[in-house]
Structure formats: structure tokens, C-alpha cells
Scaffold this motif. Structure first.
Motif, PDB file in Angstrom:
ATOM      1  N   ARG A 113      18.633   8.050  26.452  1.00  0.00           N
ATOM      2  CA  ARG A 113      17.929   8.528  27.662  1.00  0.00           C
ATOM      3  C   ARG A 113      18.003   7.488  28.786  1.00  0.00           C
ATOM      4  N   ASP A 114      17.824   6.221  28.427  1.00  0.00           N
ATOM      5  CA  ASP A 114      17.924   5.160  29.434  1.00  0.00           C
ATOM      6  C   ASP A 114      19.326   5.133  30.056  1.00  0.00           C
ATOM      7  N   TRP A 115      20.345   5.267  29.206  1.00  0.00           N
ATOM      8  CA  TRP A 115      21.726   5.264  29.686  1.00  0.00           C
ATOM      9  C   TRP A 115      21.970   6.456  30.610  1.00  0.00           C
ATOM     10  N   CYS A 116      21.504   7.634  30.198  1.00  0.00           N
ATOM     11  CA  CYS A 116      21.676   8.840  31.020  1.00  0.00           C
ATOM     12  C   CYS A 116      20.966   8.690  32.357  1.00  0.00           C
ATOM     13  N   LYS A 117      19.757   8.182  32.329  1.00  0.00           N
ATOM     14  CA  LYS A 117      18.987   7.993  33.562  1.00  0.00           C
ATOM     15  C   LYS A 117      19.713   7.027  34.496  1.00  0.00           C
ATOM     16  N   LEU A 149      22.297  11.220  34.857  1.00  0.00           N
ATOM     17  CA  LEU A 149      22.387  12.407  34.009  1.00  0.00           C
ATOM     18  C   LEU A 149      20.988  12.841  33.587  1.00  0.00           C
ATOM     19  N   SER A 150      20.871  14.096  33.171  1.00  0.00           N
ATOM     20  CA  SER A 150      19.606  14.611  32.676  1.00  0.00           C
ATOM     21  C   SER A 150      19.245  13.902  31.378  1.00  0.00           C
ATOM     22  N   ILE A 151      17.958  13.604  31.221  1.00  0.00           N
ATOM     23  CA  ILE A 151      17.508  12.911  30.009  1.00  0.00           C
ATOM     24  C   ILE A 151      16.892  13.885  29.008  1.00  0.00           C
ATOM     25  N   LYS A 152      17.010  15.159  29.262  1.00  0.00           N
ATOM     26  CA  LYS A 152      16.431  16.167  28.373  1.00  0.00           C
ATOM     27  C   LYS A 152      17.400  16.520  27.264  1.00  0.00           C
ATOM     28  N   GLY A 153      16.849  16.873  26.121  1.00  0.00           N
ATOM     29  CA  GLY A 153      17.660  17.336  25.017  1.00  0.00           C
ATOM     30  C   GLY A 153      17.495  16.483  23.773  1.00  0.00           C
TER      31      GLY A 153
END
Length: 88
Positions: A13-17, A21-25
Motif C-alpha cells: 500500500r505504501d508503494w502504491c501510494k 496507485l490505488s491502495i485498495k484491494g
């Protein structure tokens, strides 16, 4: 660099943020997002390097010729009456 599958959900999630990118899923979805993002970056960098090669393969430009072309006055466009007059 840690493989995406071994990263924790929070790390993913940190990488996506960080990369917008969306952090959902669930973890599998986050891993897929990261992998897809990295593939797109690789494809983009490869296409940019191909574009650079094309530019490098162009012949050199003679600066004097370019400057001479820029100094030329553009030809005046004739209207239909003037064209007929020149034809006669």
C-alpha cells in the motif's frame, strides 16, 4: 529490492501510494498493480530508447542552410484576380 510477493500488505500500500496507485484491494490485487506498473515503466523506457536511436540516426543539419531558409521572405499569395492577370 524485495519481490512484490514477499512484501507485506502495508508495504504494498505504501508503494502504491508513493506511485499514485490505488491502495485498495487484497494483497494479490496490490501485487498485480505493482507488477503491472513496473511492466508499463519498462515498456515506456524501451520505447523512449528506440525514439532516441531514431533521432541519433538522422543526418546532421547544416545550420547555414537552415538560417538561410529562415531569412527568406515568404511568397505573397495571389488572389484569384492576380493569378488570372499573371496567366495572361
Amino acid at each position: 529490492m524485495i519481490p512484490e510477493e514477499k512484501m507485506s500488505v502495508q508495504e504494498l500500500r505504501d508503494w502504491c501510494k508513493k506511485h499514485g496507485l490505488s491502495i485498495k484491494g487484497k494483497k494479490a490485487e496490490l501485487v498485480a498493480k505493482v507488477v503491472d506498473y513496473k511492466k508499463k515503466l519498462i515498456e515506456k523506457s524501451e520505447s523512449e530508447s528506440e525514439e532516441e536511436q531514431v533521432v541519433l540516426e538522422l543526418p546532421p543539419v547544416n545550420v547555414a542552410n537552415v538560417l538561410a531558409l529562415l531569412r527568406k521572405k515568404p511568397k505573397q499569395h495571389l488572389n484569384s484576380k492576380e493569378r488570372k492577370k499573371n496567366l495572361l
